[in-house]
Design a protein around this motif. Structure first.
Motif, short mmCIF file in Angstrom:
data_model
loop_
_atom_site.label_atom_id
_atom_site.label_comp_id
_atom_site.label_asym_id
_atom_site.label_seq_id
_atom_site.Cartn_x
_atom_site.Cartn_y
_atom_site.Cartn_z
N UNK A 759 51.85 54.89 30.30
CA UNK A 759 50.47 54.83 30.76
C UNK A 759 50.29 55.59 32.07
N UNK A 760 51.22 55.35 32.98
CA UNK A 760 51.09 55.98 34.30
C UNK A 760 51.32 57.48 34.21
N UNK A 761 52.30 57.90 33.43
CA UNK A 761 52.58 59.33 33.31
C UNK A 761 51.42 60.10 32.69
N UNK A 762 50.59 59.39 31.93
CA UNK A 762 49.42 60.04 31.35
C UNK A 762 48.49 60.59 32.44
N UNK A 763 48.54 59.99 33.61
CA UNK A 763 47.74 60.48 34.73
C UNK A 763 48.14 61.90 35.13
N UNK A 764 49.44 62.20 34.99
CA UNK A 764 49.92 63.48 35.47
C UNK A 764 49.59 64.64 34.53
N UNK A 765 48.88 64.34 33.45
CA UNK A 765 48.47 65.42 32.56
C UNK A 765 47.39 66.28 33.19
N UNK A 766 46.65 65.72 34.17
CA UNK A 766 45.59 66.45 34.84
C UNK A 766 46.09 66.90 36.21
N UNK A 778 57.06 57.91 40.87
CA UNK A 778 58.50 57.59 40.82
C UNK A 778 58.86 56.36 41.66
N UNK A 779 58.20 56.19 42.79
CA UNK A 779 58.47 55.04 43.63
C UNK A 779 58.06 53.76 42.90
N UNK A 780 56.88 53.79 42.28
CA UNK A 780 56.41 52.62 41.53
C UNK A 780 57.32 52.29 40.37
N UNK A 781 57.83 53.31 39.66
CA UNK A 781 58.74 53.06 38.54
C UNK A 781 60.01 52.35 39.04
N UNK A 782 60.46 52.70 40.22
CA UNK A 782 61.68 52.11 40.76
C UNK A 782 61.55 50.63 41.08
N UNK A 783 60.32 50.14 41.14
CA UNK A 783 60.11 48.72 41.46
C UNK A 783 59.63 47.91 40.26
N UNK A 821 64.28 57.27 38.31
CA UNK A 821 63.27 58.31 38.54
C UNK A 821 63.81 59.27 39.58
N UNK A 822 63.04 60.33 39.80
CA UNK A 822 63.37 61.33 40.82
C UNK A 822 62.18 61.48 41.75
N UNK A 823 62.42 61.35 43.03
CA UNK A 823 61.35 61.51 44.00
C UNK A 823 60.90 62.97 44.03
N UNK A 824 59.61 63.19 44.27
CA UNK A 824 59.08 64.56 44.34
C UNK A 824 59.77 65.31 45.48
N UNK A 825 60.39 66.42 45.14
CA UNK A 825 61.14 67.23 46.12
C UNK A 825 62.21 66.39 46.82
N UNK A 826 62.75 65.42 46.10
CA UNK A 826 63.74 64.54 46.73
C UNK A 826 64.81 64.14 45.75
N UNK A 827 65.63 63.17 46.13
CA UNK A 827 66.76 62.76 45.30
C UNK A 827 66.34 61.88 44.12
N UNK A 828 67.27 61.71 43.22
CA UNK A 828 67.08 60.81 42.08
C UNK A 828 67.72 59.46 42.40
N UNK A 829 67.30 58.46 41.64
CA UNK A 829 67.91 57.13 41.76
C UNK A 829 67.95 56.51 40.37
N UNK A 830 68.90 55.60 40.18
CA UNK A 830 69.11 54.99 38.88
C UNK A 830 68.40 53.64 38.74
N UNK A 831 68.17 52.97 39.86
CA UNK A 831 67.59 51.63 39.79
C UNK A 831 66.91 51.30 41.11
#
Length: 901
Positions: A759-766, A778-783, A821-831
């Protein structure tokens, strides 16, 4: 000849250099690389020769140095965000280029608004906000009054201490006059009753005969109802009444199972239900039908079977209407003759064998009809060794009505909402042989005691009136005593500033005029003193500056600024004496006084008010929690979750701990309620305390707190967007720009079987959405492992509803949460743990946000460009001390800005 692009870039560089030379902030500016984007997609219609709607982009300055330029760029931003531009027949914009352009432009516009609105360090003279006004009356008169009728002081752009928000109106003056009079009425009443002592107790077992009597009523009513309905049934069965039966069956309610009882009048010879004792204002036939099956009779009999009903009361689940039978609460009505004052409420209670960890808490409150408890208390005493709980309580003139004098005890989480009550009752019947919920808590007695205050030092405002009678039983004061008392009272109210002789003359005249018109001494005195409490010298933090240049504060002004910063209250006698002697300005004295103020309980006012606004805790009040889906997060848990934030900040401040602990820590500051909710063992008691965590705990720091996650939800489901935005704003000091208007909302996906991430990723279509959401989401997904009320989970589900509002099985979907997720222009995290570690490394950004907020809160003005040297000095000083929280405050208080007007 230089190209237009080269000229614009050169002009921008010159402007920036000029501003740097003048020690002014560089203007907000767009990157010159974006000119190509404008040329490609916009200049054909909005160039020099073809300026449709008289709007050109070819001459748009990159530097936003004035409001006119800002308005032009805002128009571009709005047109692209809304999809208005480019027209449908124009070339389609490259999505990546549009996303990057909108991202930069949105941030430039935020930067421009901040810089164009910078007050350049000017502090606006301001009135006391609601908190400060209430606390000032408390310190002066020793009483608390309700100030909620005053206008709210906060705005969306700043703290409630910012002067530009604290204007004054004629209506407010009348309110202050009335509130001042009310505070004086309260204070005079407290003084008159300083020596009064009272004590009153109710025994829990007083409920037992009420339950027994109600059982007798239920049995008798069932018998009477049976006899009456039997007569109706017999009439329905008579052949001569067949036409009547057919007529009733053909009616709109013919299939109702009790329709013949409701239509008893149609049958000849059937007596009225009233003749069988069903005399109410309701439909007496329905009353009789209800009595046929006394739904709670087994539960009431079960109550009387308990072992200790002759010596106390068991707290039941609410069953009958409280006006009929209330065995779900222990109630105490404070006698109406008892005056305002300080009281202590006590009760003696124990847990039973049925007390599970969630059922060991008793709630205390006022006005059981409102149903909102004030506090909750863990019960660890046993039936063999009950415990006594004490609760301090202030009774004011606001407690004069019966409802506000009715105290109650009940089991936690049983009456926050009627659906909650129904759910727990149904669960109880399933677990206890269809009888009803077991009893987990027993109360022996409940009492209230008024504590005398005679012999305790009087508050300064009352002490200033020691030469005057405060009632009408003694002789009126002499003119000399009256004048001297008014002078001393005004001096105290004005925080040590001396009132003029003319002002005191006017107060004396007001008193005398009131007396001449027949007012009693006490009334005339209160009317006169209310004038003092509504005067500018009391209502305003007066730091007059008639010159254009910034000037140093006087020692008295410094004392006032420090006290209202850390206490939200006026300076005490110690601070004022140091100010008068000229000692307060000495760095070592000021540091010692700052520490003293922070060690005082009144510093809680700073912790609560500052933390609430700094961290944006107002969202805690936005939504009601869906208790059907989240039954453990009752109101008592919600209050404890809110307090966890304050108590954690207070713990760090009290111990001069590191600000870093709010990003990640190996401990929590919790009470028994939260320990139970979080699943942390061996924590008992109502007080908050530091509790160490195992290494694999998701708790510790703000991101482990239930309150923070509740703010990132709607009370039922999570919102990764809200959570991501909060982290960017409050923790990373990288706030996204305001959401553009007229963009597609997630509501368009309602009813579709999608995961939250989908649902949230659908926002990034625009592109207009992706420019911000690529940083937020990505921050929200991590929580996402935290549900809507901060409980840890590994799975989630979604189910839509049909047109009738009922769950639709076709839309049901369950999934395992993926927090990677992966932060925009930043590192990735697993959890979540990886995300928390990344955020914890950005502690300097968090410290900067904290510093900027402290400056704005303490000085009463927005933090601006001119504060950059101060910000950097504070950060450099505190970073060397691991960002110890007190060091921020000590550094700020010693700064030139804090000492200047």
């Amino acid at each position: 000849m230089k190209s237009p692009l080269a000229l614009i870039v050169g002009t921008l560089a010159a402007l920036q250099a000029a501003h740097l030379l003048a020690d002014e902030p560089a203007p907000a500016a767009m990157n010159a690389a974006h000119l190509k984007f404008l040329n490609t997609y916009c200049e054909r219609c909005h160039g020099a020769e073809t300026a449709e709607a008289s709007f050109r982009v070819d001459d748009l300055p990159l530097a936003v140095t004035d409001l006119a330029t800002a308005a032009r760029w805002q128009k571009v931003l709005n047109a692209l965000n809304s999809g208005e531009m480019p027209p449908e027949d124009d070339p389609v914009m490259d999505k990546a280029a549009k996303t990057n352009f909108l991202d930069d432009l949105a941030h430039v516009m935020v930067d421009a608004r901040n810089k164009l609105g910078d007050q350049n360090g000017v502090i606006t003279m301001r009135r006391l906000n609601r908190r400060e006004y209430r606390n000032s009356l408390r310190e002066l008169l020793g009483v608390e009054i309700n100030v909620n009728e005053l206008p709210a002081d906060t705005s969306s752009s700043g703290f409630d201490t910012v002067g530009t928000n604290l204007f004054m109106s004629g209506t407010q003056f009348e309110q202050y006059l009335a509130l001042g009079r009310e505070a004086l009425e309260e204070a005079f009443e407290w003084e008159a009753n300083a020596a009064v002592e009272h004590k009153f107790r109710v025994e829990g077992e007083q409920i037992t005969p009420k339950v027994a009597k109600y059982i007798e009523y239920q049995v008798d009513a069932q018998d009477r109802a049976t006899r009456w309905t039997k007569l109706v049934d017999e009439a329905v069965a008579l052949p001569e009444n067949a036409d009547i039966v057919e007529e009733i069956r053909a009616g709109p309610l013919g299939n109702h199972r009790h329709i013949f009882y409701r239509s008893w009048k149609k049958f000849p010879g059937v007596p009225a239900p009233e003749t069988f004792g069903f005399q109410t204002v309701e439909n007496n036939a329905d009353k009789a039908v209800t009595a046929l099956r006394p739904y709670h009779l087994p539960y009431h009999r079960y109550y009387l079977e308990q072992l200790a009903v002759e010596t106390g009361a068991y707290l039941a689940i609410p069953n009958e209407h409280p006006s009929v039978l209330d065995n779900a609460t222990i109630n105490l009505l404070v006698p109406f003759s008892w005056p305002s004052g300080e009281y202590v409420v006590r009760f003696r209670a124990a847990i039973t064998e049925h007390a599970t960890p969630d059922r060991r808490f008793i709630e205390f409150g006022i006005n059981p009809r409102v149903q909102q408890a004030i506090s909750a208390h863990e019960i660890t005493g046993t039936m063999d060794n009950p415990q006594v709980v004490e609760i301090p309580l202030t009774m004011t003139r606001g407690n004069r009505e019966r409802a506000n004098r009715s105290l109650f005890l009940r089991e936690k989480g049983t009456r926050d909402h009627y659906l909650q009550t129904r759910q727990k009752a149904n669960e109880g019947r399933k677990e206890n042989n269809d009888i009803g919920r077991t009893f987990a808590l027993w109360v022996d007695w409940m009492e209230i005691e008024r504590i005398p205050t005679a012999g305790i030092p009087k508050p300064p405002g009352i002490a200033a009136l020691s030469q005057l009678p405060l009632d009408d039983k003694t002789q009126a004061p002499s003119p000399e005593a009256l004048r001297e008392s008014l002078l001393q009272f005004a001096r105290e109210a004005f925080r040590g500033n001396e009132p003029t002789a003319k002002y005191i003359d006017q107060l004396v005249d007001i008193y005398n005029v009131r007396r001449e018109f027949g007012a009693k001494h006490s009334d005339a005195l209160k009317e006169t003193l209310a004038i003092v409490l509504s005067s500018p010298m009391f209502l305003y933090l007066a730091e007059p500056n008639l010159e254009e240049t910034i000037r140093p504060l006087t020692d008295q002004e410094l004392a006032t600024r420090l006290a209202y910063f850390l206490w939200s209250a006026p300076p005490d006698a110690t601070l004022r004496e140091l100010a008068v002697s000229g000692e307060l300005n000495k760095p070592e004295v000021l540091a010692a006084q700052t520490t003293r103020l922070l060690d005082d309980p009144r510093a809680d006012a700073f912790v609560n008010a500052f933390t609430y606004q700094w961290l944006g805790l107002d969202r805690l009040d936005f939504f009601q929690v869906n208790l059907e889906n989240h039954p453990r997060f009752d109101n008592a848990t919600r209050l404890s979750a809110r307090d966890e934030v304050y108590e954690t900040v207070a713990h760090i401040l009290d111990n001069n701990g590191s600000l870093n602990d709010l990003l990640k820590s190996d401990y929590v500051v919790i009470n028994a309620i939260l320990a139970t909710y979080y699943g942390i063992d061996n924590v008992h008691g109502d007080e908050f305390r530091k509790v160490m965590l195992p290494s694999d705990s998701p708790r510790g720091g703000l991101l482990g707190m239930a309150a923070i996650h509740l703010m990132g939800s709607n009370g039922d489901t999570t919102s990764p967007v809200e959570r991501g935005v909060w982290v960017l704003r409050k923790l990373l000091n990288d706030p996204p720009p305001p959401a553009p208007a007229n963009v597609p909302q997630l509501a368009r996906l309602a009813g579709k079987a999608l995961t939250t991430r989908e649902r949230v990723l659908a926002h990034q279509e625009e592109p207009q959405c992706a420019s911000c959401h690529r940083k937020i989401d990505p921050i929200g997904f991590g929580m996402e492992n935290f549900d809507a009320v901060g409980a840890w989970r590994t799975e989630d589900s979604y189910q839509g509803v049909d047109a009738d509002g009922k769950p639709d099985p076709k839309t049901k979907k369950a999934w395992t949460i993926d927090p990677a997720a992966t932060l925009h222009n930043g590192p990735s995290f697993e959890d979540f743990f990886g995300l928390r570690d990344i955020i914890a490394t950005r502690n300097r950004a968090f410290a900067r946000r904290f510093t900027e907020s402290l400056i704005e809160y303490s000085l009463g003005r927005p933090c601006g460009f001119n504060d950059e040297p101060l910000i950097e000095d504070i950060l450099e000083t505190t970073e060397q001390q691991n960002f110890a929280m007190r060091e921020f405050i000590l550094a700020l208080v010693q700064s030139k800005a804090f000492h200047s007007k």
